[in-house]
Design a protein around this motif. Structure first.
Motif, PDB file in Angstrom:
ATOM      1  N   GLY A   1       1.860  -4.855  -5.465  1.00 35.41           N
ATOM      2  CA  GLY A   1       2.653  -3.596  -5.979  1.00 35.41           C
ATOM      3  C   GLY A   1       1.684  -2.282  -5.815  1.00 35.41           C
ATOM      4  O   GLY A   1       2.057  -1.323  -6.375  1.00 35.41           O
ATOM      5  N   ALA A   2       0.307  -2.504  -5.426  1.00 36.85           N
ATOM      6  CA  ALA A   2      -0.429  -1.352  -5.301  1.00 36.85           C
ATOM      7  C   ALA A   2       0.334  -0.106  -4.595  1.00 36.85           C
ATOM      8  O   ALA A   2       0.959  -0.246  -3.507  1.00 36.85           O
TER       9      ALA A   2
ATOM     10  N   ALA B   1      -3.260   2.669  -5.591  1.00 39.09           N
ATOM     11  CA  ALA B   1      -3.581   2.283  -7.147  1.00 39.09           C
ATOM     12  C   ALA B   1      -2.994   1.328  -7.648  1.00 39.09           C
ATOM     13  O   ALA B   1      -1.704   1.112  -7.225  1.00 39.09           O
ATOM     14  N   LEU B   2      -3.549   0.496  -8.457  1.00 42.88           N
ATOM     15  CA  LEU B   2      -2.536  -0.541  -9.142  1.00 42.88           C
ATOM     16  C   LEU B   2      -3.056  -0.730 -10.605  1.00 42.88           C
ATOM     17  O   LEU B   2      -4.161  -0.818 -11.138  1.00 42.88           O
ATOM     18  N   PRO B   3      -2.022  -0.425 -11.363  1.00 44.02           N
ATOM     19  CA  PRO B   3      -0.827  -0.099 -11.006  1.00 44.02           C
ATOM     20  C   PRO B   3      -0.595   1.202 -10.389  1.00 44.02           C
ATOM     21  O   PRO B   3      -1.528   2.203 -10.797  1.00 44.02           O
ATOM     22  N   GLY B   4       0.416   1.659  -9.708  1.00 44.91           N
ATOM     23  CA  GLY B   4       0.386   3.073  -9.140  1.00 44.91           C
ATOM     24  C   GLY B   4       0.484   4.153 -10.109  1.00 44.91           C
ATOM     25  O   GLY B   4       0.561   5.278 -10.086  1.00 44.91           O
TER      26      GLY B   4
ATOM     27  N   TRP C   1       3.309  11.756  -9.281  1.00 48.80           N
ATOM     28  CA  TRP C   1       2.482  10.916  -8.493  1.00 48.80           C
ATOM     29  C   TRP C   1       3.146  10.129  -7.451  1.00 48.80           C
ATOM     30  O   TRP C   1       2.620   9.896  -6.414  1.00 48.80           O
ATOM     31  N   GLN C   2       4.295   9.906  -7.736  1.00 50.57           N
ATOM     32  CA  GLN C   2       5.391   9.111  -6.600  1.00 50.57           C
ATOM     33  C   GLN C   2       5.489   9.796  -5.280  1.00 50.57           C
ATOM     34  O   GLN C   2       5.715   9.169  -4.130  1.00 50.57           O
TER      35      GLN C   2
ATOM     36  N   ALA D   1       3.149   4.307   0.541  1.00 44.24           N
ATOM     37  CA  ALA D   1       2.718   2.870   1.010  1.00 44.24           C
ATOM     38  C   ALA D   1       2.729   2.106  -0.284  1.00 44.24           C
ATOM     39  O   ALA D   1       2.283   2.603  -1.164  1.00 44.24           O
ATOM     40  N   VAL D   2       3.196   0.830  -0.239  1.00 42.78           N
ATOM     41  CA  VAL D   2       3.539  -0.082  -1.253  1.00 42.78           C
ATOM     42  C   VAL D   2       2.818  -1.459  -0.799  1.00 42.78           C
ATOM     43  O   VAL D   2       3.398  -2.088   0.233  1.00 42.78           O
TER      44      VAL D   2
END
Length: 237
Positions: A182-183, A189-192, A202-203, A176-177
């Motif tokens: 851009g979280a 998470a921001l930034p991811g 992590w992506q 999810a974005v």
């Protein structure tokens, strides 16, 4: 003076020494006997010099004077004793109040320290219970698979709170974005990229994201349930 009315004589100076109050009382009686309408003198020595008038006081009145003097002395002593007792009681009450205040302060500090120690112990237990389970790497994951990973990594008593946050943040979508900020990921998470602290994948790996999210909740709030309580109050965490 008739023989039947003869009275014994007393020492006026003896009365003065025994009690100034008694001498004053005798002076009052003397004033009545002599027909004087003025106020009796408070000077014991002056009254003692008038031995002739005092000697004529009937024996019964002498006894009354002595009794009155003793009664007045007893009353004065009782008043003094009461005042002393009251003063002692007030001092004792102040001392006890001060001791109670110190005891309460110590108890409050101890309770605070105990609560802090319990929280730290719970946090350590929560972190220690996280299993570093290895999951096979896949090209994609279903929600059921991601939730199964989470149940193995998150302490059972914290899972529902953990799940509530993920439900609200990403609906268990690990890709999810947020279009505006851009979280990224399960926890937005921001930034991811901050999730790289626990894994370079992590992506694409939900297990990496779950590990990061759990560490974040424990370190920032103490536990997932405390993080959820904060989320409910603020709608972010």
């Amino acid at each position: 003076m008739l023989e039947g009315n003869r009275v014994s004589r007393i020492s006026v100076r003896g009365f003065a020494v025994a009690s100034a109050t008694a001498v004053t009382a005798v002076g009052a009686v003397t004033g009545v006997a002599s027909g004087s309408t003025g106020q009796p003198s408070s000077d014991a020595e002056a009254l003692a010099s008038d031995s002739t008038l005092l000697a004529d006081i009937p024996a019964g009145q002498q006894a009354q004077v002595q009794t009155a003097s003793l009664t007045q002395q007893a009353d004065a002593q009782a008043i003094a004793a009461d005042a002393s007792a009251k003063k002692d009681a007030e001092a004792s009450a102040r001392k006890q109040a001060a001791e109670d205040a110190v005891a309460k302060q110590k108890a409050a500090k101890k309770a605070e320290a105990d609560a802090k120690a319990r929280k730290e112990a719970e946090t350590k237990a929560s972190r220690a219970s996280v299993r570093s389970t290895s999951f096979p790497v896949q090209g994609s994951y279903t929600i059921a698979q991601i939730q199964a990973m989470a149940t193995q990594m998150v302490p059972s008593g914290q899972f529902q709170c953990f799940s509530n946050i993920v439900d609200h943040e990403s609906s268990w979508n690990y890709k999810a974005v947020n279009a505006s900020s851009g979280a990224y990921g399960l926890f937005q998470a921001l930034p991811g990229s901050k999730m790289s602290s626990v894994g370079s994948d992590w992506q694409t790996n939900p297990a990496t994201q779950i590990k990061w999210g759990l560490n974040y909740m424990d370190s920032r709030y103490g536990s997932p349930c405390e993080a959820w309580s904060f989320w409910q109050a603020n709608h972010w965490y």
